[in-house]
Design an enzyme around this catalytic site. Structure first.
Site, short mmCIF file in Angstrom:
data_model
loop_
_atom_site.label_atom_id
_atom_site.label_comp_id
_atom_site.label_asym_id
_atom_site.label_seq_id
_atom_site.Cartn_x
_atom_site.Cartn_y
_atom_site.Cartn_z
N ASN A 10 0.87 -1.13 0.08
CA ASN A 10 0.02 -0.11 0.07
C ASN A 10 0.85 1.13 -0.14
O ASN A 10 1.55 1.45 1.19
CB ASN A 10 -0.84 -0.06 1.23
CG ASN A 10 -1.76 1.26 1.38
OD1 ASN A 10 -1.68 2.12 0.40
ND2 ASN A 10 -2.23 1.36 2.58
N TRP A 11 1.04 1.91 -1.11
CA TRP A 11 1.99 3.01 -1.27
C TRP A 11 1.58 4.26 -0.67
O TRP A 11 2.28 5.26 -0.33
CB TRP A 11 2.20 3.29 -2.67
CG TRP A 11 3.05 2.19 -3.52
CD1 TRP A 11 3.33 0.91 -3.17
CD2 TRP A 11 3.49 2.22 -4.80
NE1 TRP A 11 4.21 0.40 -4.11
CE2 TRP A 11 4.06 1.09 -5.34
CE3 TRP A 11 3.44 3.46 -5.97
CZ2 TRP A 11 4.88 0.95 -6.45
CZ3 TRP A 11 3.99 3.00 -7.14
CH2 TRP A 11 4.56 1.93 -7.19
N LYS A 12 0.23 4.46 -0.15
CA LYS A 12 -0.46 5.47 0.25
C LYS A 12 -0.11 6.51 -0.67
O LYS A 12 -0.37 6.59 -1.55
CB LYS A 12 0.21 5.53 1.76
CG LYS A 12 0.12 4.45 2.51
CD LYS A 12 0.15 4.41 3.87
CE LYS A 12 0.00 3.15 4.92
NZ LYS A 12 -0.12 3.13 6.10
N HIS A 95 -9.40 1.22 4.68
CA HIS A 95 -7.93 1.25 5.44
C HIS A 95 -8.50 2.30 6.46
O HIS A 95 -9.31 3.35 6.46
CB HIS A 95 -7.07 2.00 4.58
CG HIS A 95 -5.62 1.95 5.10
ND1 HIS A 95 -5.34 2.94 6.05
CD2 HIS A 95 -4.69 0.98 5.16
CE1 HIS A 95 -4.09 2.56 6.25
NE2 HIS A 95 -3.69 1.34 5.83
N GLU A 97 -6.65 4.72 7.77
CA GLU A 97 -6.51 6.33 7.44
C GLU A 97 -7.61 6.89 6.67
O GLU A 97 -7.86 7.91 6.83
CB GLU A 97 -5.33 6.32 6.63
CG GLU A 97 -3.95 5.96 7.41
CD GLU A 97 -2.62 5.40 6.73
OE1 GLU A 97 -2.67 5.40 5.58
OE2 GLU A 97 -1.73 4.88 7.31
N GLU A 167 -5.31 -5.02 10.48
CA GLU A 167 -4.28 -3.93 10.67
C GLU A 167 -4.53 -3.23 11.78
O GLU A 167 -5.24 -2.35 12.13
CB GLU A 167 -4.15 -2.90 9.56
CG GLU A 167 -3.96 -3.26 8.09
CD GLU A 167 -3.29 -2.32 7.11
OE1 GLU A 167 -2.29 -2.58 6.66
OE2 GLU A 167 -3.90 -1.23 6.97
N GLY A 173 2.64 2.14 10.84
CA GLY A 173 3.76 3.13 10.53
C GLY A 173 4.65 3.54 11.93
O GLY A 173 5.17 4.48 12.04
N SER A 213 3.57 -2.25 10.26
CA SER A 213 5.09 -2.32 10.53
C SER A 213 5.77 -3.65 10.03
O SER A 213 6.47 -4.25 10.65
CB SER A 213 5.44 -2.11 11.97
OG SER A 213 5.03 -0.88 12.16
N GLY A 234 2.75 -1.46 4.12
CA GLY A 234 3.06 0.17 3.98
C GLY A 234 4.48 0.87 3.60
O GLY A 234 4.92 0.31 2.48
N GLY A 235 5.02 1.13 4.44
CA GLY A 235 6.35 1.85 4.41
C GLY A 235 7.42 0.73 3.63
O GLY A 235 8.10 1.47 2.77
#
Ligand SMILES: O=C[C@H](O)COP(=O)(O)O
Length: 249
Positions: A10-12, A95, A97, A167, A173, A213, A234-235
């Site tokens: 997930n590149w966000k 998600h 966010e 999640e 993150g 994470s 994510g990251g």
């Protein structure tokens, strides 16, 4: 029953179209031998270049959100048929966010899940608790409610092809990964809810990811859990090291 793993990035809100093309080109040979479905979920403007760059590879492209209507006066939104016609196969829905910053609710997530399935997209349906909810001891109740509402009106056959991403919000993150035991316990509870709702066959077929994470150093332990069928990353999906998560074995 053994389920095929699905590892999705997930590149966000990261990467320009040019960066997208370059990154997918770099990633292709690194994940070519993966024993898992590999998906990159990218910002809307990157979808077309990502699909183009991924052609002929084993990388599928997903969106990070989608509207629940077919078309209309929804400035800034993307309709499901736009995703399909662009060659997108997956879509992240609900998600945390999106829920926190863009007022998504269990009800809008449910509408999106049903609409994505109507269009043949594979939804990656997100759920997760806050740290406060975990400390209050209501994690499983919360997750059951989120998942139950997300799947209202979804048939057993449709549910079997869906992906659920667990999640925990406190792990997103933050570098604070859930332990393999914590992640497994919630993913097992989600599978048992799916069993209650749809029966054993659907519960055995649906794929449940862990996200929060995940990195090359913890992926193997998390993905070895019996009810964890991959991850939503994510990251760590923004760098070529994502291939190490994909090739975690
Ligand atoms: O969708 C992905 C998750 O929000 C996890 O993000 P993270 O891997 O950066 O913690």
């Amino acid at each position: 029953m053994s389920r095929r793993m699905i590892i999705a990035g997930n590149w966000k809100m990261n990467k320009t179209p040019a960066e997208t093309t370059a990154f997918i080109e770099t990633l292709k040979p690194l994940v070519a031998g993966a024993d898992a479905d590999v998906v990159c979920c990218v910002p809307a403007i990157d979808l077309v270049p990502a699909v183009q760059a991924a052609k002929g590879s084993n990388i599928s492209i997903g969106a990070e959100n989608m509207h629940y209507e077919e078309s209309g006066a929804y400035t800034g939104e993307i309709a499901p048929n736009m995703l399909v016609s662009a060659g997108v196969s997956h879509v992240i829905l609900g998600h945390s966010e999106r829920r926190e910053y863009f007022a998504e609710t269990d009800e809008t997530v449910n509408r999106k899940v049903k609409k994505s399935l109507e269009h043949g997209l594979i939804p990656i349906v997100c759920c997760g608790e806050t740290l406060t909810q975990r400390e209050q001891g209501i994690t499983i109740d919360w997750i059951r409610q989120q998942v139950k509402i997300a799947f209202l009106g979804v048939s057993a056959e449709q549910a079997a092809g869906c992906v659920i991403a667990y999640e925990p919000i406190w792990a997103i993150g933050t570098g604070k990964v859930a332990t393999a035991e914590q992640a497994q316990a919630v993913c097992a509870a989600i599978r048992s809810l799916i069993r209650e709702l749809y029966g054993v066959e659907t519960a055995e077929a649906i794929r449940i990811q862990y996200g929060g994470s995940v990195s090359p150093s913890n992926a193997a332990e998390l993905f070895a859990q019996p009810d964890i069928d991959g991850g939503l990353i994510g990251g760590a999906s923004l760098k070529p090291d994502f291939a190490k998560v994909v090739n975690y074995k």
